[in-house]
Design an enzyme around this catalytic site. Structure first.
Site, PDB file in Angstrom:
ATOM      1  N   GLU A 176      -6.402  -7.088  -0.969  1.00 26.10           N
ATOM      2  CA  GLU A 176      -6.642  -7.071   0.482  1.00 26.10           C
ATOM      3  C   GLU A 176      -7.956  -6.357   0.771  1.00 26.10           C
ATOM      4  O   GLU A 176      -8.246  -5.314   0.197  1.00 26.10           O
ATOM      5  CB  GLU A 176      -5.499  -6.339   1.180  1.00 26.10           C
ATOM      6  CG  GLU A 176      -5.543  -6.451   2.700  1.00 26.10           C
ATOM      7  CD  GLU A 176      -4.505  -5.571   3.389  1.00 26.10           C
ATOM      8  OE1 GLU A 176      -3.300  -5.827   3.215  1.00 26.10           O
ATOM      9  OE2 GLU A 176      -4.919  -4.620   4.069  1.00 26.10           O
ATOM     10  N   GLU A 221       0.818  -1.219   0.000  1.00 25.63           N
ATOM     11  CA  GLU A 221       0.000   0.000   0.000  1.00 25.63           C
ATOM     12  C   GLU A 221       0.847   1.262   0.000  1.00 25.63           C
ATOM     13  O   GLU A 221       1.249   1.756   1.050  1.00 25.63           O
ATOM     14  CB  GLU A 221      -0.916   0.022   1.232  1.00 25.63           C
ATOM     15  CG  GLU A 221      -2.061  -0.953   1.137  1.00 25.63           C
ATOM     16  CD  GLU A 221      -3.055  -0.825   2.295  1.00 25.63           C
ATOM     17  OE1 GLU A 221      -2.788  -0.060   3.252  1.00 25.63           O
ATOM     18  OE2 GLU A 221      -4.096  -1.503   2.244  1.00 25.63           O
TER      19      GLU A 221
HETATM   20  C1  IDC Z   1      -2.757  -4.214  10.337  1.00 26.23           C
HETATM   21  C2  IDC Z   1      -2.977  -5.423  11.225  1.00 26.23           C
HETATM   22  C3  IDC Z   1      -2.595  -5.103  12.633  1.00 26.23           C
HETATM   23  C4  IDC Z   1      -1.176  -4.569  12.648  1.00 26.23           C
HETATM   24  C5  IDC Z   1      -1.022  -3.383  11.701  1.00 26.23           C
HETATM   25  C6  IDC Z   1       0.395  -2.901  11.589  1.00 26.23           C
HETATM   26  O1  IDC Z   1      -4.326  -5.812  11.124  1.00 26.23           O
HETATM   27  O2  IDC Z   1      -2.696  -6.253  13.446  1.00 26.23           O
HETATM   28  O3  IDC Z   1      -0.878  -4.153  13.952  1.00 26.23           O
HETATM   29  O4  IDC Z   1      -1.437  -3.770  10.409  1.00 26.23           O
HETATM   30  O5  IDC Z   1       0.462  -1.643  11.017  1.00 26.23           O
HETATM   31  C7  IDC Z   1      -3.943  -2.318   5.753  1.00 26.23           C
HETATM   32  C8  IDC Z   1      -2.626  -2.986   5.714  1.00 26.23           C
HETATM   33  C9  IDC Z   1      -2.528  -4.065   6.764  1.00 26.23           C
HETATM   34  C10 IDC Z   1      -3.197  -3.623   8.050  1.00 26.23           C
HETATM   35  C11 IDC Z   1      -4.686  -3.467   7.758  1.00 26.23           C
HETATM   36  C12 IDC Z   1      -5.509  -3.069   8.980  1.00 26.23           C
HETATM   37  O6  IDC Z   1      -2.297  -3.486   4.450  1.00 26.23           O
HETATM   38  O7  IDC Z   1      -1.179  -4.336   6.987  1.00 26.23           O
HETATM   39  O8  IDC Z   1      -3.006  -4.629   9.022  1.00 26.23           O
HETATM   40  N1  IDC Z   1      -4.852  -2.491   6.709  1.00 26.23           N
HETATM   41  O9  IDC Z   1      -5.078  -1.849   9.471  1.00 26.23           O
HETATM   42  N2  IDC Z   1      -4.394  -1.440   4.896  1.00 26.23           N
HETATM   43  C13 IDC Z   1      -5.608  -1.003   5.297  1.00 26.23           C
HETATM   44  C14 IDC Z   1      -5.913  -1.673   6.454  1.00 26.23           C
END
Ligand code: IDC
Length: 500
Positions: free
Chosen positions: A265, A176
Site C-alpha cells: 500500500e 498495518e
Molecule cells: C483511510 C482511507 C479513509 C478512511 C480511513 C479509515 O483513505 O477514507 O476513512 O482509512 O481509517 C493507511 C491504511 C488505510 C488508510 C490510509 C490513509 O492502511 O486504510 O485509508 N492509510 O489514511 N495506512 C496509512 C495510510
C-alpha cells in the site's frame, strides 16, 4: 498419377498446417497476453518476488478502498480498465476488519466474502494477480490477541480452501500492525506464525504478505528476526507526503539484510490519505523501488473526497474512465505505471495543457515489466497521411531543452530527474525527431518515460514513441522525462541537441 496424388496430398497437408499455425498465431495475438499468462505463479527468491521463470516480477497494483465502503468498484469492467488502461497487473481487495462495516465490527461477513470472491473471479478472468487483504487498522478488538488470531485463521482457512488451486492469489494477513493494538514485532510474529501455519496446511506455496510494526514502517527491525518459511514477503507502506528519505533508509537496511519486501500500500498524499500530494517524493520512492525490484500497490480506487482517491470526487462512472475522470493522484499513478490512458492524454496535451505539474517515473530497468497488453493496436504507416509540408526535425526547425526537476542521493550515487521539451519552431509539421543529451560525467540509466532511450556512457539519444513523433507547427512535446544517476554530485547536462 499416384505420385502426383501424393504430392497434392502433401501440398494440402502443408497448407492445412500453415492455416493452423497462422490461426493460432492470430488467436494468441487477439486474445493477448495477460500478466498471469506471461508470468505464471509468483514466488519469493532472495529479496525479490519472481515469476515462474525465476525472473524478478514487479507487482504494480491498485488497492480497492474498503470493500464495504466502495463495493461498486469491484467488477471485471473496472479491473479491466486497471489492467488495459492504467498499466496495473494486480488488484488488492482491502477488507477492513474494524472500520465501516468491518468484518469483525458487525459488518456482513457473508456479503464481504462474496465481494472477495467477486474480486478474485474478476481478476482471475483478466489474468491479474489479486491480494486478499485482512485490513486491520484501528481495531479496538485487538487483532493480535487470541480472538483476533482465531478470526484471522478461520477467514484465511476458508480462503485457502477456495483458492489453493489458483495461481494468482496472494494472502495479506494483517494490513498495518500499530502501537495502539500491541503491534510489536514479537506480537505480530507469533500471530503470523499461527496464521501462516494454518494457511500452509491447505495452500502450500502461495505468497503470504506479512505486515510489519508501526503501520508497516519498521522493516529494518523485522529484518533482525524474520520468520522462517518460504514465499513470505514483508510489507512496507509509505505515503510520500509524510514518509521520505529516512523511511527509504529503513527499507535499504532491511533489503541489505536480505528481507523480501512488497509495498502492498502506498499513496503520494500524506499519511491520513488526504492533504497535498508530493509527487517528487513519490517519484523518488518509485525509483528506489524499481532499482530494488520491489513491487507496489496504490491506495485507493474510489471517488472519495480525499487526495489519495484515484478518481475525482465528481466522477460517478464505475469503469470506462477517461483521463479527466482521474484525480491528480490517479493521473500521476497512470503515468507512473505507463498506462495507455496517459499516452492518450499526452497526445492531446500537445494542443491542450496537462493538469499535472510534475512528471512521474514509469517502468524501472530492474524488473521484467509486464505491461498487460490485450489487443495492441498496430501502428499504421503514417507516410501517406503526413502532409508534404512535414519535415524531419533539424535544429533549424526545432528546439530541445532539458530541465532539471529534482535531485537526490542514496548515499552512493547521485540521482537527477530531468524533463525534456521538444518545440517545433517552424510553420511546418515535424514528422519525427531525435535528441542528444550530453553530460559532463558518465551516467547510468535509472528510470525513463514517454520516449525511446539509448544510453551511452556520457550521453543519451532520445527518440519519440509513436504517439509523440509528430509535432504540429509551433507546438511542443512535453511530458518526456528520465532519471539518471552519476558517481559525481557535480554532474550536469552540457548540451542538448536536435540530431539527424
Ligand atoms: C483511510 C482511507 C479513509 C478512511 C480511513 C479509515 O483513505 O477514507 O476513512 O482509512 O481509517 C493507511 C491504511 C488505510 C488508510 C490510509 C490513509 O492502511 O486504510 O485509508 N492509510 O489514511 N495506512 C496509512 C495510510
Amino acid at each position: 498419377m499416384k505420385h502426383l496424388h501424393k504430392k497434392k496430398g502433401l501440398l494440402w497437408f502443408g497448407t492445412l498446417v500453415l492455416i493452423l499455425v497462422l490461426g493460432f498465431a492470430t488467436m494468441s495475438c487477439t486474445a493477448g497476453a495477460t500478466p498471469l499468462s506471461s508470468n505464471g505463479k509468483l514466488s519469493v527468491k532472495g529479496t525479490r518476488i519472481v515469476n515462474a521463470k525465476g525472473k524478478t516480477f514487479q507487482i504494480k497494483g491498485v488497492s480497492t478502498h474498503g470493500l464495504a465502503w466502495f463495493p461498486e468498484y469491484v467488477s471485471k469492467a473496472a479491473f479491466q480498465d486497471l489492467r488495459d488502461k492504467w498499466g496495473a497487473n494486480t488488484v488488492r481487495l482491502a477488507m477492513y476488519t474494524a472500520e465501516y462495516g468491518g468484518y469483525r465490527s458487525g459488518g456482513n461477513q457473508a456479503a464481504l466474502k462474496a465481494k472477495v470472491d467477486e474480486g478474485v473471479k474478476a481478476a482471475t478472468d483478466l489474468g491479474m494477480y489479486v491480494i486478499i487483504d485482512w485490513h486491520i487498522l484501528n481495531d479496538n478488538n485487538q487483532p493480535f490477541n487470541k480472538a483476533g488470531q482465531k478470526a484471522a485463521i478461520s477467514f484465511f482457512k476458508e480462503m485457502a480452501k477456495k483458492y489453493k488451486n489458483h495461481n494468482n492469489v496472494l494472502y495479506e494477513i494483517c494490513n498495518e500492525p500499530n502501537g495502539g493494538n500491541g503491534g510489536s514485532w514479537s506480537n505480530v510474529k507469533s500471530y503470523a506464525k499461527a496464521v501462516i501455519k494454518a494457511i500452509r496446511k491447505i495452500d502450500k506455496d502461495a505468497i503470504i504478505i506479512v505486515g510489519t510494526p508501526t503501520w508497516c514502517q519498521d522493516v529494518d527491525e523485522v529484518a533482525k528476526s524474520p520468520l522462517s518459511g518460504s514465499n513470505l514477503v514483508y510489507s512496507l507502506h509509505f505515503y510520500a507526503g509524510t514518509h521520505k528519505e529516512s523511511y527509504r533508509q529503513k527499507a535499504e537496511t532491511a533489503i541489505k539484510a536480505g528481507l523480501p519486501l512488497l509495498v502492498s500500500e502506498f499513496g503520494i498524499s500524506d499519511a491520513s490519505g488526504n492533504g497535498s500530494l508530493n509527487t517528487s517524493e513519490g517519484n523518488k520512492w518509485i525509483s528506489f523501488l524499481n532499482k530494488n525490484g520491489i513491487g507496489y500497490v496504490a491506495w485507493n480506487l474510489s471517488n472519495k473526497a480525499e487526495s489519495s482517491a484515484l478518481l475525482k470526487s465528481s466522477t460517478s462512472k464505475k469503469s470506462g474512465w477517461t483521463w479527466s475522470n482521474l484525480s491528480k493522484s490517479g493521473q500521476w499513478l497512470v503515468k507512473t505505471y505507463g498506462g495507455k490512458l496517459a499516452k492518450t492524454a499526452t497526445t492531446s496535451s500537445s494542443t491542450k495543457k496537462t493538469t499535472t505539474s510534475k512528471k512521474p517515473t514509469t517502468n524501472g530497468n530492474t524488473a521484467s515489466t509486464t505491461k498487460p497488453t490485450t489487443s495492441k493496436t498496430t501502428t499504421t504507416n503514417k507516410t501517406s497521411t503526413t502532409s508534404s509540408k512535414s519535415v524531419k526535425a533539424t535544429s533549424k526547425h526545432a528546439k530541445a531543452s532539458v530541465k532539471k526537476m529534482s535531485s537526490w542521493s542514496d548515499g552512493q550515487r547521485y540521482y537527477t530527474q530531468y524533463k525534456l521539451t521538444v518545440k517545433n519552431k517552424s510553420k511546418k509539421n515535424i514528422s519525427s525527431w531525435k535528441v542528444k543529451v550530453s553530460f559532463k560525467y558518465p551516467i547510468k540509466k535509472n528510470s525513463q518515460w514517454s520516449a525511446k532511450y539509448s544510453f551511452k556512457s556520457k550521453y543519451i539519444i532520445i527518440k519519440p514513441e509513436a504517439f509523440n513523433k509528430k509535432i504540429s507547427a509551433k507546438k511542443s512535446v512535453t511530458d518526456i522525462g528520465f532519471i539518471v544517476s552519476s558517481a559525481s554530485a557535480n554532474n550536469k547536462v552540457t548540451s542538448v541537441k536536435i540530431v539527424k
